[in-house]
Write a protein that holds these residues in place. Structure first.
Motif, mmCIF file in Angstrom:
data_model
loop_
_atom_site.group_PDB
_atom_site.id
_atom_site.type_symbol
_atom_site.label_atom_id
_atom_site.label_comp_id
_atom_site.label_asym_id
_atom_site.label_seq_id
_atom_site.Cartn_x
_atom_site.Cartn_y
_atom_site.Cartn_z
ATOM 1 N N MET A 75 0.857 -1.190 -0.119
ATOM 2 C CA MET A 75 -0.039 0.070 0.018
ATOM 3 C C MET A 75 0.945 1.309 0.068
ATOM 4 O O MET A 75 0.570 2.073 0.521
ATOM 5 N N MET A 80 1.419 3.243 3.019
ATOM 6 C CA MET A 80 1.664 2.139 3.925
ATOM 7 C C MET A 80 2.613 1.041 3.334
ATOM 8 O O MET A 80 2.135 -0.114 2.907
ATOM 9 N N MET A 83 2.602 -2.439 4.333
ATOM 10 C CA MET A 83 1.458 -3.177 4.251
ATOM 11 C C MET A 83 1.387 -3.985 2.960
ATOM 12 O O MET A 83 1.160 -3.404 1.843
ATOM 13 N N MET A 106 -7.656 -4.196 2.731
ATOM 14 C CA MET A 106 -8.025 -2.845 2.834
ATOM 15 C C MET A 106 -8.455 -2.133 1.712
ATOM 16 O O MET A 106 -7.839 -2.289 0.668
HETATM 17 CU CU LIG Z 1 -3.419 -0.082 4.352
#
Ligand SMILES: [Cu+2]
Length: 135
Positions: A75, A80, A83, A106
Motif C-alpha cells: 500500500m 503504507m 502493508m 483494505m
Molecule cells: Cu493499508
C-alpha cells in the motif's frame, strides 16, 4: 563492466561489435516490452484476480512465456509500504496475459511491482501499477 580495467581500444572494438550486431540482427530491446494492467480497480477482499498483459510496444503483440521472478503488492501509494499482501500466480490463461491471485485486506490504493525476464532478451522488464481496491 568495469571500464577502468579495459583499454580504450578494447572498448571501441566492443562498442563497434555491439552496434554492428544491432544493425544486422533485428533484435528487440528489453525496453520495447511493457506490462499493462488490465483492470485498475478491484473489490477489496480475499482472493481477487489481477491481470496484466505483457506486450512488445513496437509490434503491439502479446508476449507469452515471460518468467515473472519478482512480484510485490503493497500500500505504498497510501503511505503504507509496510502493508504487503501475498500474491500468487494463476497458471493458464491467454498467451501474453499473466494472472495473479491476491487478497486486498483494505480498501485504498495498492502498488503492484513486477519484474520479468523475456525469452531471448537480456535485461529485465520492470513496471509498477496502482490498483485501487474499492469497498
Ligand atoms: Cu493499508
Amino acid at each position: 563492466m568495469k571500464t577502468s580495467r579495459h583499454s580504450r581500444a578494447f572498448q571501441a572494438a566492443f562498442v563497434g561489435l555491439v552496434m554492428a550486431g544491432s544493425v544486422t540482427i533485428a533484435r528487440a530491446d528489453i525496453k520495447d516490452y511493457e506490462f499493462q494492467l488490465v483492470d485498475q480497480t478491484v473489490q477489496a477482499g480475499p482472493d481477487k484476480t489481477i491481470s496484466v498483459r505483457l506486450v512488445n510496444k513496437t509490434t503491439g503483440k502479446p508476449v507469452p512465456g515471460a518468467v515473472i521472478f519478482a512480484t510485490r503488492l503493497d500500500m505504498a501509494p497510501d503511505g503504507m509500504q509496510e502493508m504487503v499482501t501475498k500474491i500468487a500466480p494463476i497458471p493458464g490463461g491467454e498467451p501474453g496475459t499473466y494472472r495473479f491471485k491476491a487478497s486486498f485486506g483494505m480498501a485504498g490504493r495498492w502498488q503492484l511491482s513486477l519484474g520479468a525476464k523475456v525469452q531471448g532478451e537480456t535485461g529485465t522488464v520492470e513496471n509498477k501499477f496502482v490498483i485501487t481496491a474499492q469497498k
